[in-house]
Design an enzyme around this catalytic site. Structure first.
Site, PDB file in Angstrom:
ATOM      1  N   ASP A  56     -10.987   1.128 -24.070  1.00  0.00           N
ATOM      2  CA  ASP A  56     -11.101   1.087 -22.614  1.00  0.00           C
ATOM      3  C   ASP A  56     -11.209   2.481 -22.010  1.00  0.00           C
ATOM      4  OD1 ASP A  56     -10.714  -1.628 -22.754  1.00  0.00           O
ATOM      5  OD2 ASP A  56      -8.611  -1.548 -22.106  1.00  0.00           O
ATOM      6  N   ARG A  73      -4.409  -8.747 -20.247  1.00  0.00           N
ATOM      7  CA  ARG A  73      -5.427  -8.464 -21.254  1.00  0.00           C
ATOM      8  C   ARG A  73      -4.930  -7.514 -22.342  1.00  0.00           C
ATOM      9  NH1 ARG A  73      -8.063  -3.848 -20.640  1.00  0.00           N
ATOM     10  NH2 ARG A  73     -10.021  -4.468 -21.580  1.00  0.00           N
ATOM     11  N   PRO A 129       0.810  -1.223   0.000  1.00  0.00           N
ATOM     12  CA  PRO A 129       0.000   0.000   0.000  1.00  0.00           C
ATOM     13  C   PRO A 129       0.846   1.277   0.000  1.00  0.00           C
ATOM     14  CG  PRO A 129      -0.275  -1.217   2.075  1.00  0.00           C
ATOM     15  CD  PRO A 129       0.536  -2.072   1.166  1.00  0.00           C
ATOM     16  N   GLU A 171       2.646  -6.970   8.588  1.00  0.00           N
ATOM     17  CA  GLU A 171       2.612  -5.505   8.623  1.00  0.00           C
ATOM     18  C   GLU A 171       3.440  -4.858   7.523  1.00  0.00           C
ATOM     19  OE1 GLU A 171       0.525  -3.644  10.678  1.00  0.00           O
ATOM     20  OE2 GLU A 171      -0.209  -5.690  10.923  1.00  0.00           O
TER      21      GLU A 171
HETATM   22 CL1  6GU Z   1      -0.364  -3.734  -3.286  1.00  0.00          CL
HETATM   23  N1  6GU Z   1      -1.062  -4.442  -0.831  1.00  0.00           N
HETATM   24  C1  6GU Z   1      -1.814  -4.334   0.259  1.00  0.00           C
HETATM   25  N2  6GU Z   1      -1.574  -5.136   1.301  1.00  0.00           N
HETATM   26  N3  6GU Z   1      -2.798  -3.445   0.393  1.00  0.00           N
HETATM   27  C2  6GU Z   1      -3.007  -2.656  -0.660  1.00  0.00           C
HETATM   28  C3  6GU Z   1      -2.279  -2.719  -1.839  1.00  0.00           C
HETATM   29  C4  6GU Z   1      -1.288  -3.639  -1.893  1.00  0.00           C
HETATM   30  N4  6GU Z   1      -2.738  -1.795  -2.686  1.00  0.00           N
HETATM   31  C5  6GU Z   1      -3.725  -1.195  -2.059  1.00  0.00           C
HETATM   32  N5  6GU Z   1      -3.898  -1.706  -0.828  1.00  0.00           N
END
Ligand code: 6GU
Length: 239
Positions: free
Chosen positions: A169, A154, A89, A116
């Site tokens: 798209d 895709r 994230p 984590e």
């Molecule tokens: Cl790539 N990993 C995790 N654990 N949470 C996320 C993410 C990735 N992308 C958005 N939220």
């Protein structure tokens, strides 16, 4: 293209890779997807892959050793070195622009983590590109890796049927896609717009472009701003 996926839960990928476009692309050798279990590269008898963070704090952190060994193991399987991607994230957001860029690489190595987070040396020492699929937190990188794989595969030549073109798209021209309709002409008192039944292809194309612009402006002002910046000055006045 070859895509390696390094994960603690390879079975999570079975269903998404077994249907529709991803299934066909593998059968046609458009893409080869190889799953590896990071736990197979643990070195102690408990098969430990995570540990407490230095400095204290909640949760566990993925250890560098098993991930490095797993990456080195798969890198040694082909001459072509893979571009290493860490799903986290904290990464740069995955956009259609990034997806197009990744689809042109010969080999990707995706690392999906749990816990984590990753020991920072995994990103720096493996020269990995950190990628996120949006501003929310998933319990692991696996679903994000599947999203990335789907979006990338895709776009590979031959993956979509002939009549489906990635050029249509949403985002490919910087705008959301226009509204679509199919039969019946009237459904529960809701009518298909007359223009789509007119047979006037010029007018239809113009209507669709206007609809694309309108809904992008209304629903995604951020995307609309970027679209405007990309337009030549004389076109901006018309919008
Ligand atoms: Cl790539 N990993 C995790 N654990 N949470 C996320 C993410 C990735 N992308 C958005 N939220």
């Amino acid at each position: 293209m070859r895509i390696d996926v390094l994960t603690l839960f390879p079975e999570m990928f079975d269903a998404p890779l077994s249907y529709s476009i991803l299934k066909r692309a593998q059968e046609q050798d458009i893409v080869k997807i190889v799953l590896s279990n990071i736990r197979d590269f643990a070195t102690d008898s408990y098969r430990k892959v995570d540990d407490k963070p230095y400095g204290g704090g909640p949760g566990m952190v993925m250890m560098p050793g098993p991930v490095f060994d797993c990456v080195e193991h798969v890198q040694a399987q082909t001459e072509e070195p893979g571009h290493v991607i860490l799903l986290t994230p904290q990464g740069k957001p995955l956009t259609q622009h990034k997806v197009v860029e990744l689809s042109q690489r010969p080999r990707l190595i995706l690392i999906a983590g749990r816990y984590e987070g990753f020991d920072e040396r995994i990103r720096t020492g493996l020269n990995a590109e950190a990628i996120s699929i949006g501003d929310y937190v998933l319990s692991g990188g696996e679903l994000a890796a599947m999203v990335l794989i789907d979006a990338v595969v895709r776009l590979m030549p031959g993956a979509l049927g002939d009549e489906d073109s990635p050029a249509d798209d949403s985002f490919s021209d910087g705008l959301l896609e226009y509204p679509q309709y199919t039969r019946p002409e009237v459904f529960r008192d809701m009518k298909v717009p007359d223009i789509l039944l007119s047979g006037d292809h010029g007018k239809i194309a113009q209507w669709r472009k206007e609809q694309s612009i309108q809904r992008t402006k209304q629903w995604r002002p951020d995307v609309y701003e970027t679209y405007l910046q990309s337009q030549p000055a004389q076109d901006k006045k018309k919008i």
